[in-house]
Design an enzyme around this catalytic site. Structure first.
Site, PDB file in Angstrom:
ATOM      1  NE  ARG A  28       2.986  -2.204   9.753  1.00 10.01           N
ATOM      2  CZ  ARG A  28       4.167  -1.896   9.229  1.00 10.01           C
ATOM      3  NH1 ARG A  28       5.144  -1.520  10.009  1.00 10.01           N
ATOM      4  NH2 ARG A  28       4.358  -1.959   7.935  1.00 10.01           N
ATOM      5  CG  HIS A  64      11.543  -9.606  10.197  1.00 13.74           C
ATOM      6  ND1 HIS A  64      11.320  -9.122  11.460  1.00 13.74           N
ATOM      7  CD2 HIS A  64      11.237  -8.606   9.336  1.00 13.74           C
ATOM      8  CE1 HIS A  64      10.907  -7.858  11.369  1.00 13.74           C
ATOM      9  NE2 HIS A  64      10.848  -7.525  10.107  1.00 13.74           N
ATOM     10  CD  GLN A  98       5.317 -14.631  10.348  1.00 11.66           C
ATOM     11  OE1 GLN A  98       4.123 -14.642  10.178  1.00 11.66           O
ATOM     12  NE2 GLN A  98       5.888 -13.934  11.329  1.00 11.66           N
ATOM     13  CG  ASP A 145      -0.445  -0.283   2.484  1.00  7.79           C
ATOM     14  OD1 ASP A 145       0.778  -0.526   2.564  1.00  7.79           O
ATOM     15  OD2 ASP A 145      -1.195  -0.256   3.472  1.00  7.79           O
TER      16      ASP A 145
HETATM   17  O1  F6P Z   1       4.052  -5.449   5.342  1.00  7.66           O
HETATM   18  C1  F6P Z   1       4.698  -6.629   5.588  1.00  7.66           C
HETATM   19  C2  F6P Z   1       5.137  -6.751   7.009  1.00  7.66           C
HETATM   20  O2  F6P Z   1       5.903  -7.916   7.117  1.00  7.66           O
HETATM   21  C3  F6P Z   1       4.024  -6.714   8.059  1.00  7.66           C
HETATM   22  O3  F6P Z   1       3.350  -7.942   8.216  1.00  7.66           O
HETATM   23  C4  F6P Z   1       4.801  -6.308   9.279  1.00  7.66           C
HETATM   24  O4  F6P Z   1       3.971  -5.724  10.223  1.00  7.66           O
HETATM   25  C5  F6P Z   1       5.794  -5.334   8.737  1.00  7.66           C
HETATM   26  O5  F6P Z   1       5.983  -5.668   7.375  1.00  7.66           O
HETATM   27  C6  F6P Z   1       7.126  -5.315   9.436  1.00  7.66           C
HETATM   28  O6  F6P Z   1       7.927  -4.350   8.834  1.00  7.66           O
HETATM   29  P1  F6P Z   1       9.468  -4.117   9.158  1.00  7.66           P
HETATM   30  O7  F6P Z   1      10.237  -5.281   8.607  1.00  7.66           O
HETATM   31  O8  F6P Z   1       9.789  -2.856   8.453  1.00  7.66           O
HETATM   32  O9  F6P Z   1       9.580  -4.050  10.635  1.00  7.66           O
END
Ligand code: F6P
Length: 322
Positions: free
Chosen positions: A172, A252, A254, A103
């Protein structure tokens, strides 16, 4: 058009490389130049561009992450940042763009197009699956399979120790990772931001659930309104001191790993469609697949966070976990 710029932006997702490969190879197939823009909008601003050849994308279809790197750019949110980015785009002779991300990426792309009138097409690259106008985003299938694999392992140790595990998954603003992986891993309960979490109902449910079950799994999305896994665990421990409760936050892992075949095929189809649609003069749209067919959605609609949570899936959890 003669020269397509391609970049990845926001959180990476498995299959982004397959999408980059498809854009580059399709561009070359139609005798266009393709330019890779490194580190998302940050690299666009600082001028990190590189010409992409057939072999720049060799041997990457199976790799997680993104060879073009990615970033969440603060500077691009400013007008000055976008002016610098456009100057670089012009300097490098780019006349159309493929933006791969979520997004935030499409919000930026929309504004960029409004200000500078450069054609932009978006591909949905996020593990969250939270974009309107596609059944699945690139990376979602791999991420939910990573969760399933992790929870299967947690289940082994939970079963051995007669424990309840609260497993926190990413998302999130979206519970779609939690929803599918929860069903696939046989969870007792799934807590997601799209539905109000009633902690007392959860406690009631745990109270009446079969006592002969030796392991229990609750999946909670990181954005759930009842708080994260530790908050839920605290309530459960207070109410049921006799239940040995543990928390596992998958984090992460995931976002990494080789993309599933589903993600590779999705990314390949969308990458080809991106180049062809730019050649047809389309702009400011995200390309997805709905009911097996290529589908175009204006950026402004794709980023609305109102993707339906399939109530049938929620009901399945209630029926099957008893
Ligand atoms: O938008 C993908 C995502 O993995 C979300 O599920 C998660 O909340 C966010 O990114 C985490 O972002 P960052 O790696 O910047 O902390």
């Amino acid at each position: 058009i003669k020269n397509i710029g391609v970049f990845t932006s926001g959180g990476d997702s498995p299959g982004m490389n397959a999408a980059i490969r498809a854009v580059v190879r399709t561009g070359l197939y139609y005798d266009l130049n393709v330019t890779g823009i490194l580190r998302g909008y940050d690299g666009m601003i600082s001028g990190e561009f590189k010409p992409m050849e057939r072999k720049s994308v060799a041997n990457i279809i199976q790799r997680g992450g993104t060879v073009l790197k990615t970033a969440r750019s603060d500077e691009f949110r400013t007008k000055e940042g976008r002016v610098k980015a456009y100057e670089q785009i012009k300097k490098n002779g780019i006349d159309a763009i493929v933006a791969i991300g979520g997004d935030g990426t499409f919000t930026g792309a929309n504004i960029f197009h409004e200000e500078f009138n450069i054609p932009v097409i978006g591909l949905p690259g996020t593990i969250d699956n939270d974009l309107m106008g596609t059944d699945f985003t690139i990376g979602y299938d791999t991420a939910i399979n990573t969760v399933i694999d992790a929870v299967d392992k947690i289940r082994d140790t939970a079963e051995s120790h007669d424990r309840l595990f609260i497993v926190e998954v990413m998302g999130r603003d979206s519970g779609l990772i939690a929803l599918r992986s929860g069903i696939g891993s046989g969870a007792e309960a799934i807590l997601i931001p799209e539905t109000k979490t009633d902690v007392s109902a959860l406690i009631h449910r745990l109270g009446i659930s079969r006592k002969d079950k030796s392991s229990k799994i609750i999946i909670v999305a990181e954005g759930d309104d009842a708080g994260g896994a530790f908050e839920i665990a605290k309530v459960v421990k207070d109410k049921f001191p006799g239940i040995d409760t543990r928390v596992s936050i998958l984090g992460h892992i995931q976002r990494g790993g080789p993309p599933s075949c589903m993600d590779r095929v999705l990314a390949s189809r969308l990458g080809v469609a991106a180049v062809e649609s730019l050649m047809e003069g389309r702009t400011c749209e995200m390309i997805g697949i709905v009911n097996q067919k290529i589908h175009f959605t204006p950026f402004s609609s794709a980023i609305k966070h109102n993707k339906d949570v399939n109530s049938e899936l929620l009901k399945i959890v209630d029926i099957l976990s008893l």
